[in-house]
Design a protein around this motif. Structure first.
Motif, PDB file in Angstrom:
ATOM      1  N   ALA A  41       0.808  -1.227   0.000  1.00  0.00           N
ATOM      2  CA  ALA A  41       0.000   0.000   0.000  1.00  0.00           C
ATOM      3  C   ALA A  41       0.837   1.272   0.000  1.00  0.00           C
ATOM      4  O   ALA A  41       0.295   2.346  -0.236  1.00  0.00           O
ATOM      5  CB  ALA A  41      -0.925   0.008   1.221  1.00  0.00           C
ATOM      6  N   CYS A  42       2.133   1.169   0.229  1.00  0.00           N
ATOM      7  CA  CYS A  42       2.973   2.369   0.281  1.00  0.00           C
ATOM      8  C   CYS A  42       3.001   3.047  -1.089  1.00  0.00           C
ATOM      9  O   CYS A  42       3.458   2.446  -2.069  1.00  0.00           O
ATOM     10  CB  CYS A  42       4.393   1.998   0.707  1.00  0.00           C
ATOM     11  SG  CYS A  42       5.500   3.423   0.784  1.00  0.00           S
ATOM     12  N   PRO A  43       2.522   4.283  -1.170  1.00  0.00           N
ATOM     13  CA  PRO A  43       2.453   4.977  -2.461  1.00  0.00           C
ATOM     14  C   PRO A  43       3.817   5.203  -3.119  1.00  0.00           C
ATOM     15  O   PRO A  43       3.901   5.332  -4.337  1.00  0.00           O
ATOM     16  CB  PRO A  43       1.807   6.320  -2.137  1.00  0.00           C
ATOM     17  CG  PRO A  43       1.174   6.156  -0.817  1.00  0.00           C
ATOM     18  CD  PRO A  43       1.939   5.091  -0.101  1.00  0.00           C
ATOM     19  N   VAL A  44       4.883   5.252  -2.324  1.00  0.00           N
ATOM     20  CA  VAL A  44       6.212   5.502  -2.881  1.00  0.00           C
ATOM     21  C   VAL A  44       7.118   4.273  -2.797  1.00  0.00           C
ATOM     22  O   VAL A  44       8.319   4.366  -3.080  1.00  0.00           O
ATOM     23  CB  VAL A  44       6.876   6.728  -2.203  1.00  0.00           C
ATOM     24  CG1 VAL A  44       6.100   7.996  -2.499  1.00  0.00           C
ATOM     25  CG2 VAL A  44       7.038   6.513  -0.711  1.00  0.00           C
ATOM     26  N   GLN A  45       6.535   3.129  -2.419  1.00  0.00           N
ATOM     27  CA  GLN A  45       7.272   1.860  -2.341  1.00  0.00           C
ATOM     28  C   GLN A  45       8.549   1.987  -1.519  1.00  0.00           C
ATOM     29  O   GLN A  45       9.622   1.533  -1.924  1.00  0.00           O
ATOM     30  CB  GLN A  45       7.568   1.325  -3.747  1.00  0.00           C
ATOM     31  CG  GLN A  45       6.313   1.061  -4.561  1.00  0.00           C
ATOM     32  CD  GLN A  45       5.422   0.013  -3.921  1.00  0.00           C
ATOM     33  OE1 GLN A  45       5.815  -1.140  -3.804  1.00  0.00           O
ATOM     34  NE2 GLN A  45       4.239   0.411  -3.481  1.00  0.00           N
ATOM     35  N   ALA A  46       8.421   2.581  -0.335  1.00  0.00           N
ATOM     36  CA  ALA A  46       9.577   2.795   0.540  1.00  0.00           C
ATOM     37  C   ALA A  46       9.864   1.606   1.448  1.00  0.00           C
ATOM     38  O   ALA A  46      10.889   1.579   2.111  1.00  0.00           O
ATOM     39  CB  ALA A  46       9.344   4.040   1.399  1.00  0.00           C
ATOM     40  N   ILE A  47       8.971   0.611   1.481  1.00  0.00           N
ATOM     41  CA  ILE A  47       9.107  -0.518   2.401  1.00  0.00           C
ATOM     42  C   ILE A  47       9.582  -1.751   1.647  1.00  0.00           C
ATOM     43  O   ILE A  47       8.970  -2.164   0.660  1.00  0.00           O
ATOM     44  CB  ILE A  47       7.771  -0.825   3.097  1.00  0.00           C
ATOM     45  CG1 ILE A  47       7.258   0.413   3.831  1.00  0.00           C
ATOM     46  CG2 ILE A  47       7.918  -2.013   4.051  1.00  0.00           C
ATOM     47  CD1 ILE A  47       5.827   0.288   4.314  1.00  0.00           C
ATOM     48  N   VAL A  48      10.666  -2.348   2.130  1.00  0.00           N
ATOM     49  CA  VAL A  48      11.194  -3.583   1.561  1.00  0.00           C
ATOM     50  C   VAL A  48      11.122  -4.654   2.635  1.00  0.00           C
ATOM     51  O   VAL A  48      11.498  -4.421   3.785  1.00  0.00           O
ATOM     52  CB  VAL A  48      12.657  -3.400   1.095  1.00  0.00           C
ATOM     53  CG1 VAL A  48      13.248  -4.710   0.614  1.00  0.00           C
ATOM     54  CG2 VAL A  48      12.741  -2.335   0.023  1.00  0.00           C
ATOM     55  N   ILE A  49      10.631  -5.825   2.260  1.00  0.00           N
ATOM     56  CA  ILE A  49      10.556  -6.956   3.188  1.00  0.00           C
ATOM     57  C   ILE A  49      11.592  -7.984   2.755  1.00  0.00           C
ATOM     58  O   ILE A  49      11.598  -8.417   1.608  1.00  0.00           O
ATOM     59  CB  ILE A  49       9.156  -7.596   3.172  1.00  0.00           C
ATOM     60  CG1 ILE A  49       8.117  -6.552   3.561  1.00  0.00           C
ATOM     61  CG2 ILE A  49       9.119  -8.802   4.100  1.00  0.00           C
ATOM     62  CD1 ILE A  49       6.695  -7.020   3.357  1.00  0.00           C
ATOM     63  N   GLU A  50      12.447  -8.349   3.683  1.00  0.00           N
ATOM     64  CA  GLU A  50      13.472  -9.346   3.413  1.00  0.00           C
ATOM     65  C   GLU A  50      13.190 -10.593   4.219  1.00  0.00           C
ATOM     66  O   GLU A  50      12.741 -10.509   5.366  1.00  0.00           O
ATOM     67  CB  GLU A  50      14.854  -8.802   3.777  1.00  0.00           C
ATOM     68  CG  GLU A  50      15.241  -7.576   2.989  1.00  0.00           C
ATOM     69  CD  GLU A  50      16.559  -6.982   3.439  1.00  0.00           C
ATOM     70  OE1 GLU A  50      17.082  -7.385   4.508  1.00  0.00           O
ATOM     71  OE2 GLU A  50      17.075  -6.115   2.720  1.00  0.00           O
ATOM     72  N   ARG A  51      13.428 -11.722   3.633  1.00  0.00           N
ATOM     73  CA  ARG A  51      13.246 -12.994   4.330  1.00  0.00           C
ATOM     74  C   ARG A  51      14.556 -13.339   5.032  1.00  0.00           C
ATOM     75  O   ARG A  51      15.618 -13.317   4.420  1.00  0.00           O
ATOM     76  CB  ARG A  51      12.902 -14.093   3.326  1.00  0.00           C
ATOM     77  CG  ARG A  51      12.697 -15.417   3.956  1.00  0.00           C
ATOM     78  CD  ARG A  51      12.200 -16.414   2.937  1.00  0.00           C
ATOM     79  NE  ARG A  51      12.056 -17.693   3.580  1.00  0.00           N
ATOM     80  CZ  ARG A  51      12.707 -18.786   3.225  1.00  0.00           C
ATOM     81  NH1 ARG A  51      13.508 -18.756   2.183  1.00  0.00           N
ATOM     82  NH2 ARG A  51      12.534 -19.907   3.880  1.00  0.00           N
ATOM     83  N   LEU A  52      14.448 -13.658   6.301  1.00  0.00           N
ATOM     84  CA  LEU A  52      15.630 -14.069   7.069  1.00  0.00           C
ATOM     85  C   LEU A  52      15.776 -15.579   6.936  1.00  0.00           C
ATOM     86  O   LEU A  52      14.816 -16.325   7.125  1.00  0.00           O
ATOM     87  CB  LEU A  52      15.497 -13.683   8.540  1.00  0.00           C
ATOM     88  CG  LEU A  52      15.438 -12.179   8.826  1.00  0.00           C
ATOM     89  CD1 LEU A  52      15.224 -11.952  10.308  1.00  0.00           C
ATOM     90  CD2 LEU A  52      16.695 -11.507   8.351  1.00  0.00           C
ATOM     91  N   GLU A  53      16.946 -16.031   6.599  1.00  0.00           N
ATOM     92  CA  GLU A  53      17.200 -17.463   6.444  1.00  0.00           C
ATOM     93  C   GLU A  53      16.926 -18.217   7.737  1.00  0.00           C
ATOM     94  O   GLU A  53      17.306 -17.788   8.811  1.00  0.00           O
ATOM     95  CB  GLU A  53      18.668 -17.708   6.024  1.00  0.00           C
ATOM     96  CG  GLU A  53      18.979 -17.200   4.644  1.00  0.00           C
ATOM     97  CD  GLU A  53      18.149 -17.873   3.546  1.00  0.00           C
ATOM     98  OE1 GLU A  53      17.951 -19.100   3.623  1.00  0.00           O
ATOM     99  OE2 GLU A  53      17.709 -17.170   2.633  1.00  0.00           O
ATOM    100  N   GLY A  54      16.191 -19.307   7.600  1.00  0.00           N
ATOM    101  CA  GLY A  54      15.933 -20.174   8.745  1.00  0.00           C
ATOM    102  C   GLY A  54      14.776 -19.755   9.627  1.00  0.00           C
ATOM    103  O   GLY A  54      14.391 -20.480  10.525  1.00  0.00           O
ATOM    104  N   THR A  55      14.189 -18.586   9.410  1.00  0.00           N
ATOM    105  CA  THR A  55      13.113 -18.129  10.293  1.00  0.00           C
ATOM    106  C   THR A  55      11.753 -18.231   9.671  1.00  0.00           C
ATOM    107  O   THR A  55      10.761 -18.196  10.367  1.00  0.00           O
ATOM    108  CB  THR A  55      13.332 -16.659  10.732  1.00  0.00           C
ATOM    109  OG1 THR A  55      13.359 -15.848   9.565  1.00  0.00           O
ATOM    110  CG2 THR A  55      14.617 -16.514  11.511  1.00  0.00           C
TER     111      THR A  55
END
Length: 72
Positions: free
Chosen positions: A52-66
């Motif tokens: 939903a971020c209009p400027v795409q400022a949020i990045v989600i990274e997957r943590l290995e093993g979690t």
């Protein structure tokens, strides 16, 4: 999961706060703060907030093993 917000790009629209208020918060009128490593129970909320971020400022990274066995 790990969240990274580009605070230089963030414009304070606060769509993330509305969708995942346990993770994202506004300090004052425009200063965003957030929990960089929310628990897996917040995964869907965080993904919706990032989308939903209009400027795409949020990045989600997957943590290995979690995130094993969890939906992407």
């Amino acid at each position: 999961m790990r969240i990274v917000v580009d605070l230089n790009r963030c414009q304070g629209y606060a769509q993330c706060v509305f969708l995942a208020h346990e993770v994202f918060r506004l300090r004052g009128e425009e200063a965003l703060s957030y929990e960089p490593n929310p628990d897996g129970a917040r995964r869907l909320q965080v993904r919706r907030a990032a989308a939903a971020c209009p400027v795409q400022a949020i990045v989600i990274e997957r943590l290995e093993g979690t995130d094993r066995g969890a939906a992407p």
